[in-house]
Design an enzyme around this catalytic site. Structure first.
Site, PDB file in Angstrom:
ATOM      1  N   LYS A 209       0.816  -1.213   0.000  1.00 54.15           N
ATOM      2  CA  LYS A 209       0.000   0.000   0.000  1.00 54.15           C
ATOM      3  C   LYS A 209       0.857   1.275   0.000  1.00 54.15           C
ATOM      4  CE  LYS A 209      -3.996  -2.009  -0.170  1.00 54.15           C
ATOM      5  NZ  LYS A 209      -3.638  -3.402  -0.473  1.00 54.15           N
TER       6      LYS A 209
HETATM    7  C1  PLP Z   1      -9.907  -2.896  -2.024  1.00 52.63           C
HETATM    8  C2  PLP Z   1      -9.280  -3.604  -0.853  1.00 52.63           C
HETATM    9  N1  PLP Z   1      -9.970  -3.705   0.286  1.00 52.63           N
HETATM   10  C3  PLP Z   1      -9.472  -4.321   1.363  1.00 52.63           C
HETATM   11  C4  PLP Z   1      -8.209  -4.859   1.361  1.00 52.63           C
HETATM   12  C5  PLP Z   1      -7.706  -5.563   2.574  1.00 52.63           C
HETATM   13  O1  PLP Z   1      -6.601  -4.934   3.122  1.00 52.63           O
HETATM   14  P1  PLP Z   1      -5.694  -5.685   4.219  1.00 52.63           P
HETATM   15  O2  PLP Z   1      -4.733  -6.542   3.477  1.00 52.63           O
HETATM   16  O3  PLP Z   1      -5.054  -4.578   4.981  1.00 52.63           O
HETATM   17  O4  PLP Z   1      -6.624  -6.479   5.070  1.00 52.63           O
HETATM   18  C6  PLP Z   1      -7.434  -4.774   0.207  1.00 52.63           C
HETATM   19  C7  PLP Z   1      -6.083  -5.350   0.208  1.00 52.63           C
HETATM   20  O5  PLP Z   1      -5.353  -5.394  -0.702  1.00 52.63           O
HETATM   21  C8  PLP Z   1      -7.984  -4.132  -0.932  1.00 52.63           C
HETATM   22  O6  PLP Z   1      -7.279  -4.056  -2.072  1.00 52.63           O
END
Ligand code: PLP
Length: 402
Positions: free
Chosen positions: A200
Site C-alpha cells: 500500500k
Molecule cells: C480494495 C481492498 N480492500 C481491502 C483490502 C484488505 O486490506 P488488508 O490486506 O489490509 O486487510 C485490500 C487489500 O489489498 C484491498 O485491495
C-alpha cells in the site's frame, strides 16, 4: 502511432527488455523507518501502546475525523465496521464486484449476504446510479470501494445512504492521501477503512485503521478489536495502578501493535513525497502508453485527487491475437512484474456457488475483469524502471497486434 518492429518476445526465446526482474511492488523503507522501529523495540513496550495511540491521533487529525482506531488490517477494520452497525444473519450489504476478497468476505463473516452493484465502465468505481435499485428491506450498509486510489462519488453515495438510513463504510484500502472535492478521504463517509499492507501507499507490513466521527462506533470498535474487553492492556498495566477488565462482548484480536505503529507513523511523514513520486511515474507511464490503441486507462474524475495506488490498464483483447493472460505472461517474461486488480468477486467459485452469482450479472465488471493488468507503480521505481515497463508493454502489444 509508433509502429514497433516485431522483436522476438522473451516468452518465445528472445532477449527480455530488462536484464533483471522488476518486481510488481517493493516497499520504500528508509533509515527513519528503521530507527523508529528500533527505538520501539528498545522501548520495553511492543504491543498496543503509546505509539499506536499516537498514530491514531495523527491519522484522525490528518483525515479531519473525530476518532481513529488502528487495527492489524483493513480487513479487520471492515469487519469491525459491519459489526458496529449491527450487520448480522439475514442482512444484505452492498459493494462493488471489482474489489479484493476481503470486502466481500467480511460481509459473509457477519452472516450477511453480499449484494454487488456493477461498476462504472470508465472509473471502475461503484455505479452510484445503480445502488437505489439494489436496496431491499434487508440492506444494512453500503461499502463503496475507492478503486486504485480514486475516491468514489462520495456525495452521491452519502445521499443514497441518508435517504435509506444506511451507513456508508468506505473501503479506502487504496486511497490514503486521496481527496474528494478538496476534502481528505477519511473524514467524509460514516466510517473509512484504510490498509497499510506491504504494497500500500504507506505500510506497516500488515496493518489498517478506521476513522469515524461517531463516538459510539469508535468505542465499540476499540473494544471489539481487543477481545471485547473493557480496557486496553497498556492502561491495565500502566502506572495508574491495576484495573480489572470485563469481557463485555466476544471480541476479536484485531489490534495494531506498537512496532507496526512506529513503522506506519514514520511512513506517514512521507505520504506527500511518495504521492508526488507516484504522480511523476504515472505521468511517465501515461506518456509512454497513450498512443497504444489496444490499451484503455481508467478515467479520472475532475473532483478527485487520486492516490495512484495502482496502474491498471484495460487490454482491448478484441484488437489483439492474444487474451489477457497471454499478454500478462509475455510482459512478465520481459522481466516486468504485473498484478491483476481484480477479477470480479462474484465470479469466484465460493461466491458463485454460495450465492448463485453468474456471468452476465455485472457486465462492466466482467468486461474489465477479463482484460485488466496492473503495471508496476511505486515510489521506489526509477524513471528507467518506468521506461522499461513502457518498452515491455509496447513490445508485447506490437507482437500481438492484429
Ligand atoms: C480494495 C481492498 N480492500 C481491502 C483490502 C484488505 O486490506 P488488508 O490486506 O489490509 O486487510 C485490500 C487489500 O489489498 C484491498 O485491495
Amino acid at each position: 502511432m509508433t509502429i514497433e518492429t516485431r522483436e522476438t518476445l522473451a516468452l518465445q526465446g528472445g532477449a527480455p527488455v530488462r536484464a533483471s526482474f522488476l518486481p510488481f511492488h517493493q516497499p520504500l523503507v528508509d533509515a527513519d523507518d528503521e530507527r523508529a522501529v528500533l527505538e520501539t523495540l528498545r522501548s520495553g513496550w511492543l504491543t498496543t501502546g503509546p505509539r499506536t495511540k499516537g498514530f491514531e491521533k495523527d491519522l484522525a487529525a490528518y483525515t479531519g475525523s473525530a476518532h481513529c482506531v488502528a487495527v492489524n488490517s483493513c480487513t479487520a477494520a471492515l469487519h469491525l465496521a459491519l459489526e458496529a452497525v449491527g450487520v448480522g444473519a439475514g442482512d444484505e450489504v452492498m459493494t462493488s464486484p471489482i474489489t479484493f476478497a476481503s470486502t466481500a468476505n467480511v460481509i459473509v463473516h457477519c452472516g450477511a449476504r453480499p449484494v454487488f452493484v456493477d461498476v462504472e465502465p470508465d472509473t471502475l468505481n461503484i455505479d452510484v446510479g445503480a445502488i437505489d435499485a439494489a436496496v431491499t428491506p434487508r440492506t444494512r450498509a453500503l461499502i463503496p470501494v475507492d478503486f486504485a486510489g480514486q475516491p468514489c462519488d462520495l456525495d452521491a453515495v452519502m445521499a443514497i445512504g441518508a435517504r435509506h438510513g444506511l451507513p456508508v463504510i468506505e473501503d479506502a484500502a487504496h486511497s490514503i492521501g486521496a481527496e474528494y472535492k478538496g476534502r481528505r478521504i477519511g473524514g467524509i463517509a460514516d466510517m473509512t477503512c484504510f490498509s497499510f499492507y506491504a504494497t500500500k501507499n504507506i505500510t506497516s507490513g500488515e496493518g489498517g485503521a478506521l476513522t469515524t466521527n461517531r463516538q459510539e462506533w469508535a468505542d465499540r470498535i476499540a473494544v471489539m478489536a481487543l477481545h471485547g474487553i473493557s480496557h486496553d492492556a497498556w492502561k491495565r498495566y500502566g502506572a495508574e495502578g491495576y484495573r480489572h477488565w470485563d469481557i463485555i462482548a466476544a471480541g476479536y484480536k484485531y489490534n495494531m501493535f506498537d512496532l507496526q505503529a512506529a513503522l506506519v507513523r514514520s511512513q506517514f511523514d512521507k505520504l506527500e513525497r511518495f504521492h508526488a513520486r507516484r504522480v511523476a511515474l504515472k505521468t511517465r507511464l501515461d506518456a509512454g502508453l497513450q498512443d497504444v490503441p489496444e490499451i484503455t486507462l481508467p478515467a479520472e474524475r475532475a473532483w478527485a485527487r487520486h492516490a495512484y495506488h495502482l496502474y491498471p490498464i484495460v487490454v482491448r483483447t478484441e484488437m489483439l491475437t492474444a487474451d489477457r493472460d497471454t499478454i500478462m505472461n509475455a510482459i512478465q517474461a520481459e522481466n516486468i512484474g504485473i498484478g491483476v486488480h481484480f477479477r470480479a468477486v462474484h465470479l469466484h467459485p465460493f461466491y458463485a456457488d454460495t450465492f448463485g452469482f453468474r456471468r452476465g450479472m455485472f457486465p462492466h465488471a466482467e468486461y474489465y475483469s477479463d482484460r485488466t493488468i496492473s503495471l508496476p507503480l511505486y515510489p521506489r521505481m526509477t524513471d528507467a524502471d518506468a521506461d522499461a515497463v513502457v518498452a515491455a508493454v509496447r513490445k508485447v502489444f506490437s507482437h500481438y497486434r492484429r
